[in-house]
Scaffold this active site. Structure first.
Site, mmCIF file in Angstrom:
data_model
loop_
_atom_site.group_PDB
_atom_site.id
_atom_site.type_symbol
_atom_site.label_atom_id
_atom_site.label_comp_id
_atom_site.label_asym_id
_atom_site.label_seq_id
_atom_site.Cartn_x
_atom_site.Cartn_y
_atom_site.Cartn_z
ATOM 1 N N LYS A 140 76.131 -2.887 2.525
ATOM 2 C CA LYS A 140 75.411 -1.733 3.433
ATOM 3 C C LYS A 140 74.324 -1.083 2.510
ATOM 4 O O LYS A 140 74.784 -0.793 1.162
ATOM 5 C CB LYS A 140 76.304 -0.742 3.744
ATOM 6 C CG LYS A 140 77.449 -0.160 3.117
ATOM 7 C CD LYS A 140 77.187 0.688 1.573
ATOM 8 C CE LYS A 140 76.393 1.694 1.712
ATOM 9 N NZ LYS A 140 76.406 2.364 0.122
ATOM 10 N N TYR A 225 78.175 6.199 6.282
ATOM 11 C CA TYR A 225 79.281 6.153 6.534
ATOM 12 C C TYR A 225 79.681 7.273 7.806
ATOM 13 O O TYR A 225 80.670 6.935 8.547
ATOM 14 C CB TYR A 225 80.164 6.624 5.175
ATOM 15 C CG TYR A 225 80.280 5.592 4.246
ATOM 16 C CD1 TYR A 225 81.093 4.704 4.357
ATOM 17 C CD2 TYR A 225 79.199 5.660 3.113
ATOM 18 C CE1 TYR A 225 81.201 3.775 3.286
ATOM 19 C CE2 TYR A 225 79.290 4.682 2.344
ATOM 20 C CZ TYR A 225 80.228 3.658 2.143
ATOM 21 O OH TYR A 225 80.282 2.447 0.985
HETATM 22 P P1 NAD Z 1 73.505 -1.313 -9.268
HETATM 23 O O1 NAD Z 1 72.016 -0.647 -9.585
HETATM 24 O O2 NAD Z 1 74.521 -0.719 -10.143
HETATM 25 O O3 NAD Z 1 73.288 -2.688 -9.135
HETATM 26 C C1 NAD Z 1 72.437 -3.429 -8.284
HETATM 27 C C2 NAD Z 1 72.267 -4.938 -9.138
HETATM 28 O O4 NAD Z 1 71.147 -5.516 -8.535
HETATM 29 C C3 NAD Z 1 72.158 -4.898 -10.719
HETATM 30 O O5 NAD Z 1 72.652 -5.700 -11.348
HETATM 31 C C4 NAD Z 1 70.443 -5.133 -10.878
HETATM 32 O O6 NAD Z 1 70.327 -6.059 -12.222
HETATM 33 C C5 NAD Z 1 70.494 -6.280 -9.537
HETATM 34 N N1 NAD Z 1 69.051 -6.108 -9.165
HETATM 35 C C6 NAD Z 1 68.403 -7.604 -8.916
HETATM 36 N N2 NAD Z 1 67.085 -7.159 -8.417
HETATM 37 C C7 NAD Z 1 66.858 -6.002 -8.715
HETATM 38 C C8 NAD Z 1 65.754 -5.187 -8.612
HETATM 39 N N3 NAD Z 1 64.478 -5.847 -8.181
HETATM 40 N N4 NAD Z 1 65.877 -3.799 -8.807
HETATM 41 C C9 NAD Z 1 66.917 -3.252 -9.379
HETATM 42 N N5 NAD Z 1 67.989 -4.187 -9.386
HETATM 43 C C10 NAD Z 1 67.905 -5.265 -9.186
HETATM 44 O O7 NAD Z 1 73.598 -0.887 -7.666
HETATM 45 P P2 NAD Z 1 75.278 -0.867 -7.093
HETATM 46 O O8 NAD Z 1 75.825 0.474 -6.972
HETATM 47 O O9 NAD Z 1 75.836 -1.735 -7.502
HETATM 48 O O10 NAD Z 1 74.615 -0.960 -5.541
HETATM 49 C C11 NAD Z 1 74.182 -2.243 -4.737
HETATM 50 C C12 NAD Z 1 74.246 -2.449 -3.378
HETATM 51 O O11 NAD Z 1 75.613 -2.132 -3.141
HETATM 52 C C13 NAD Z 1 73.553 -1.443 -2.663
HETATM 53 O O12 NAD Z 1 73.204 -1.917 -1.439
HETATM 54 C C14 NAD Z 1 74.731 -0.228 -2.391
HETATM 55 O O13 NAD Z 1 74.455 0.319 -0.982
HETATM 56 C C15 NAD Z 1 75.807 -1.065 -2.225
HETATM 57 N N6 NAD Z 1 77.194 -0.306 -2.661
HETATM 58 C C16 NAD Z 1 78.117 -0.383 -1.752
HETATM 59 C C17 NAD Z 1 79.329 0.405 -1.906
HETATM 60 C C18 NAD Z 1 80.450 0.357 -1.136
HETATM 61 O O14 NAD Z 1 81.511 1.004 -1.183
HETATM 62 N N7 NAD Z 1 80.370 -0.579 0.013
HETATM 63 C C19 NAD Z 1 79.479 1.171 -3.099
HETATM 64 C C20 NAD Z 1 78.357 0.943 -4.054
HETATM 65 C C21 NAD Z 1 77.159 0.116 -3.775
#
Ligand code: NAD
Length: 373
Positions: A140, A225
């Protein structure tokens, strides 16, 4: 039985032994919560795309899954791939990068890809995974607007693959129990929902504060949410939206990146909702549902848990099981067995939320009440 699977098995027996006397409500019987009977059926083999902070949480949680297994990775960072290969025992042939992942089409060890990358990448990546003939689980918000979300639904339909959104709360036991109580009339007519969702965001340089990658600010990330919470708690689709935006730090929260938005919904029955989405306040993780005969209160309501919930009838005491473990086992059952969730988690459900978020942004910008079809 290997030591780790034996440990998992014993943990599951313990969990179910604790769970059985206190888990109540028909809603919970539908969840694939741990049982003492070892599962021997088919398993959904999943590759995770985006090995960041949430991807790591999902991978760890999947180690306790029964019906889903992490078998592959897609990443732009070779060092992370090596680390995950060792940690999760992933063979070289199941490792891809962002240039070559279309080749998963020829990999029989991958059934689905879980996209856990910045929001704006979800659509193009979903389209490629669908074209490769693999099921998509996408984090999401599913996209940065409803039109993109719809394009993802259409592409998956055309490719004959499933599309699910990482809506872990839609499968959370206390949430489901409150939804069951509302459906069974235990609160009487639902009148009001309040959803408060927010946290104080840190590093100003992260992608969450970059409009191009995030598609917005707090609303896309955490306000969502309250948007879908309002819908499943009230049990109706809103017909109008009003919204007001406030910004205290225009340097950190640039044009198109919302810091705080308060928004309100009206529902066909006359029920209303009042919500807050913010990146500048902590301790905001609360749902409240009020009905003619009773109420439910959840705080924390959408964090990683344990979720705390009480109603006019008392506290809910359902056991906490890691959300992402339940989610992945449930989604595996939906894909492999056609299981139907109580609250939908499919792409169409994601589009409904995106349409409402589009309307919230429009209402905040124009100051006008926006009608929803
Ligand atoms: P994060 O920054 O920790 O991880 C993102 C990942 O994407 C990294 O490994 C990064 O290297 C990669 N990536 C690939 N292409 C990229 C680019 N062009 N720019 C930046 N990063 C790139 O972020 P996260 O917290 O893991 O969030 C990722 C997704 O998960 C988001 O859509 C977020 O909304 C979602 N999320 C959902 C929940 C949940 O509870 N459902 C919780 C946290 C995050």
């Amino acid at each position: 039985m290997a030591t780790s699977s034996r440990r998992n098995f014993l943990q599951k027996i313990t969990a179910s032994a604790i769970a059985l006397p206190i888990v109540s409500g028909a809603a919970l019987e539908s969840l694939a919560l741990p049982t003492a009977i070892p599962y021997q059926g088919p398993v959904l083999r999943v590759a995770i795309m985006g090995l960041g902070s949430y991807g790591t949480r999902v991978a760890d949680a999947m180690q306790s899954c029964t019906m889903a297994k992490l078998t592959g990775v897609i990443s732009g960072t070779p060092s992370k791939v090596k680390e995950w290969q060792t940690k999760y025992n992933i063979p070289e042939k199941n490792c891809y990068n962002y240039e070559n992942f279309d080749d998963i089409k020829n990999n029989p060890d991958i059934d689905a890809v879980y996209i856990i990358t910045p929001n704006a990448l979800h659509k193009p990546q979903t389209l490629r995974v669908a074209k490769a003939g693999k099921h998509v689980i996408c984090e999401k918000p599913m996209a940065v607007n409803a039109a993109d979300g719809q394009a993802m639904v259409d592409a998956c339909k055309k490719a004959n693959v499933k599309l699910f959104i990482g809506y872990r709360m839609h499968l959370e036991p206390k949430t489901l129990e409150i939804v069951r109580m509302r459906k069974d009339g235990e609160f009487g007519k639902a009148l009001f929902f309040q959803g408060l969702c927010g946290f104080k965001i840190g590093d100003p340089n992260q992608w969450r504060l970059n409009q191009k990658l995030a598609g917005g600010g707090a609303m896309m990330d955490i306000g969502i949410y309250a948007v879908n919470g309002a819908r499943y708690m009230i049990g109706e689709e809103p017909t109008w939206v009003t919204a007001q935006e406030t910004k205290t730090d225009p340097v950190k929260f640039k044009e198109g990146v919302d810091e705080t938005i308060q928004f309100q919904f009206g529902f066909p029955s006359g029920a209303v909702a009042s919500c807050l989405s913010t990146y500048s306040m902590n301790n905001l993780d609360r749902f409240f549902l009020n009905g003619e005969k009773g109420y439910a209160e959840m705080q924390p309501s959408t964090g990683y848990g344990p979720i705390k919930a009480k109603t006019h009838a008392g506290e809910l005491t359902h056991i906490h099981v890691t959300h992402q473990t339940v989610q992945m086992d449930e989604m595996a059952a939906m894909i492999l067995q056609g299981k139907k969730p109580i609250i939908p988690v499919d792409g169409e459900e994601g589009v409904k939320d995106m349409k409402i978020i589009d309307a919230i942004f429009l209402a905040a910008k124009t100051g006008k009440k926006v009608a929803l079809k």
